[in-house]
Design an enzyme around this catalytic site. Sequence first.
Site, PDB file in Angstrom:
ATOM      1  N   ARG A 187     -10.967   9.236 -17.172  1.00 54.89           N
ATOM      2  CA  ARG A 187     -12.003   9.221 -16.018  1.00 54.89           C
ATOM      3  C   ARG A 187     -12.491   7.881 -15.756  1.00 54.89           C
ATOM      4  NH1 ARG A 187     -17.466   9.023 -16.785  1.00 54.89           N
ATOM      5  NH2 ARG A 187     -18.597   9.660 -15.309  1.00 54.89           N
ATOM      6  N   GLY A 191       0.510   0.127   5.917  1.00 56.07           N
ATOM      7  CA  GLY A 191      -0.704   0.240   5.267  1.00 56.07           C
ATOM      8  C   GLY A 191      -1.393  -1.036   5.314  1.00 56.07           C
ATOM      9  N   HIS A 205       5.605   2.257   6.966  1.00 52.64           N
ATOM     10  CA  HIS A 205       4.874   1.567   5.823  1.00 52.64           C
ATOM     11  C   HIS A 205       3.860   0.563   6.404  1.00 52.64           C
ATOM     12  CE1 HIS A 205       5.456   0.241   1.388  1.00 52.64           C
ATOM     13  NE2 HIS A 205       4.168   0.096   1.781  1.00 52.64           N
ATOM     14  N   GLY A 252      -8.060   4.479  -7.913  1.00 53.02           N
ATOM     15  CA  GLY A 252      -8.107   2.818  -7.895  1.00 53.02           C
ATOM     16  C   GLY A 252      -8.926   2.619  -6.847  1.00 53.02           C
ATOM     17  N   ASP A 307       2.955   7.457   4.961  1.00 53.12           N
ATOM     18  CA  ASP A 307       3.179   6.067   5.334  1.00 53.12           C
ATOM     19  C   ASP A 307       4.226   5.157   4.566  1.00 53.12           C
ATOM     20  OD1 ASP A 307       2.510   3.428   6.627  1.00 53.12           O
ATOM     21  OD2 ASP A 307       1.401   2.706   5.028  1.00 53.12           O
TER      22      ASP A 307
END
Length: 333
Positions: A194, A301, A299, A169, A275
């Site tokens: 796909r 991110g 964490h 994503g 993370d």
Amino acid sequence: MSTMSTVRAATAAAFKVLVSHPNVPAPALELLRSRGAETIICQSVPPCREEILQKVSGVDAIFWAHYQPLNAGILDAAGAQLRCVSTMSSGIDFADVPEFKRRQIPLGHTPGVVKNSVADLAIGLMIAAGRHFHAGRSDIESSQWKTELIDWRMGQEIRDSVIGFFGFGGISQAIAKRLQCWDVAKILYHTRTRKENDCEFKAEHVSFERLLQESDFLVVAAPLTDESRGKFDAKAFGQMKSNAVFVNVARGGLVIQSDLHEALTKGQIFAAGLDVTTPEPLPADDPILKLPNCVILPHLGTQTMKTTIEMSLLAANNILNAIEGRPMIRPAY
């Protein structure tokens, strides 16, 4: 009066929004207030469920800015007049989505805007884990810095490596975009179907088994679902290369952490950069923290001010759209 003016005038009639955390960025609060919201701010840090349950009664919307369970208990306490909820997060594994669907209450979240900050951090973890950042610092602190060994702390380069993604994503694609100029050998990814735009990243859709078997760096950036929970277990790590670097920037629940610990200890894989963990916060005495070949972050991110403000504004606009009778920008279902 124009249609837009009519909508704004209707919105101007005060509606109540519970904000579950006192540190939500000011631009989001200002946006809500400018459009007629009365904001009810919870003051506890960490958020106190008792305070939330006390203040949520009678509100029209909830701005959920933390990771505690968002479930029927909250919705019941809010009352039948509740019109919408938005989290300030990409992942929504803490939200009871089926309950929202059952009640037909719009639920929003904030994917997309997190991709750049998480992508930067993921590449940082690829390098940090692949090049012994944690072990090297420990060597310095324990006076074990070796100066005469040619093969000391040899690491893994991104150049000429096969980069694999579990999930492809926004976050994975942002990482792949950054890696276009890193001279990687190839990019693989595994998803249920796909991605039509994979050619933009010179990426190949492969089976989960091939992803495990061929990746030199394997990055996990997929939602935590019933299907993905515990996907990376002893069997999966057993199929990976011994030189593989495993990076997780998704959710700790995708990994059986004890199996990862064993794989790192036995040298089944080369290193890991995490993370996210199970649980969070990770106890200071957790065995995985003792491993020299595992880099762990708490964490971080999305922890940049730019991204946090963007997340808060998206959450606010999700709420405003729902209050005005329009679809949320990023609905969770």
